[in-house]
Design a protein around this motif. Sequence first.
Motif, PDB file in Angstrom:
ATOM      1  N   UNK A  24      -8.138  11.322  11.160  1.00 26.75           N
ATOM      2  CA  UNK A  24      -9.162  12.239  10.655  1.00 26.75           C
ATOM      3  C   UNK A  24     -10.278  12.373   9.312  1.00 26.75           C
ATOM      4  N   UNK A  25      -9.143  11.999   8.228  1.00 30.29           N
ATOM      5  CA  UNK A  25     -10.551  11.689   6.772  1.00 30.29           C
ATOM      6  C   UNK A  25     -12.127  10.978   7.526  1.00 30.29           C
ATOM      7  N   UNK A  26     -11.152   9.344   7.780  1.00 29.94           N
ATOM      8  CA  UNK A  26     -12.018   7.982   8.195  1.00 29.94           C
ATOM      9  C   UNK A  26     -13.153   9.033   8.920  1.00 29.94           C
TER      10      UNK A  26
ATOM     11  N   UNK B 275       1.339  10.668   8.323  1.00 30.08           N
ATOM     12  CA  UNK B 275       0.042  10.357   7.557  1.00 30.08           C
ATOM     13  C   UNK B 275      -1.080   9.486   8.352  1.00 30.08           C
ATOM     14  N   UNK B 276      -0.954   8.895   9.460  1.00 30.21           N
ATOM     15  CA  UNK B 276      -1.799   7.976   9.566  1.00 30.21           C
ATOM     16  C   UNK B 276      -2.962   9.160  10.368  1.00 30.21           C
ATOM     17  N   UNK B 277      -2.072  10.725  10.969  1.00 35.37           N
ATOM     18  CA  UNK B 277      -3.198  11.050  11.372  1.00 35.37           C
ATOM     19  C   UNK B 277      -4.269  11.705  10.672  1.00 35.37           C
ATOM     20  N   UNK B 278      -3.720  11.872   8.931  1.00 29.26           N
ATOM     21  CA  UNK B 278      -4.639  12.661   7.881  1.00 29.26           C
ATOM     22  C   UNK B 278      -5.285  11.415   7.695  1.00 29.26           C
TER      23      UNK B 278
ATOM     24  N   UNK C 203     -10.215   9.252  -0.408  1.00 28.17           N
ATOM     25  CA  UNK C 203     -11.416   8.572   0.069  1.00 28.17           C
ATOM     26  C   UNK C 203     -11.254   7.071   0.482  1.00 28.17           C
ATOM     27  N   UNK C 204     -11.581   6.269  -1.055  1.00 30.20           N
ATOM     28  CA  UNK C 204     -11.037   5.275  -1.389  1.00 30.20           C
ATOM     29  C   UNK C 204     -10.006   4.561  -0.398  1.00 30.20           C
ATOM     30  N   UNK C 205      -8.936   5.303  -0.936  1.00 35.51           N
ATOM     31  CA  UNK C 205      -7.079   4.366  -0.516  1.00 35.51           C
ATOM     32  C   UNK C 205      -7.708   4.999   1.254  1.00 35.51           C
ATOM     33  N   UNK C 206      -8.166   6.319   1.533  1.00 33.40           N
ATOM     34  CA  UNK C 206      -8.065   6.362   3.098  1.00 33.40           C
ATOM     35  C   UNK C 206      -8.821   5.036   3.969  1.00 33.40           C
TER      36      UNK C 206
END
Length: 143
Positions: free
Chosen positions: A70-72, A64-67, A11-14
Motif C-alpha cells: 500500500x505504501x509503494x 506486513x506485506x499489505x502495508x 519509505x526507504x525500507x518499503x
Amino acid sequence: MSKPSTVSVFTHFAKWAARATGRPGAFLGAAVIIVLWALTGPIFDFSDTWQLVINTGTTIITFLMVFLIQNTQNRDTEAMQIKLDELIRAVESAQNTLLDLEELDEEDLDQIRVEYEDLAKKAREELRRSRSEMSPAKARETP
C-alpha cells in the motif's frame, strides 16, 4: 547532518522490500520454504503444530506485506498524479481545472466524466463520418 525521520526510514525500507520481494529469487525462496515445510510433514506426523507454523508464518508475512504494498502504491500514484498535473499545466491548450482532479468528490468526478464521454462520443462520430466520406480505396488504406 540530521537524523533521518521515521517516515523516510520506513519509505526507504518499503522501497527496498517491494523491490526485493518482487524479484524471481524471492518467489523461488518462498517456494523452497513451502517445499521444505511439506517435506517435514512426515517427520512431525502432520501435527497441528506443524500446520500452525506455516499458517502463522504466512499470515504474518501477508499482514506486513499489505502495508508495504500500500505504501509503494500510494507513492507511485502520487508521483504519477504530480507528473500528470505537470503535463496538464505545461500544455497551453489543456484545461488547468483538471489539475488535482483526484481531490474532487464522486459527484464532481462523475459530472466531469460525463462531459469527457460526450467529447469522446462526438470525436468517434466525426471519425466515422470522415471515414465514410473517403473513397473506398483510401478507406482500405487507412488503419
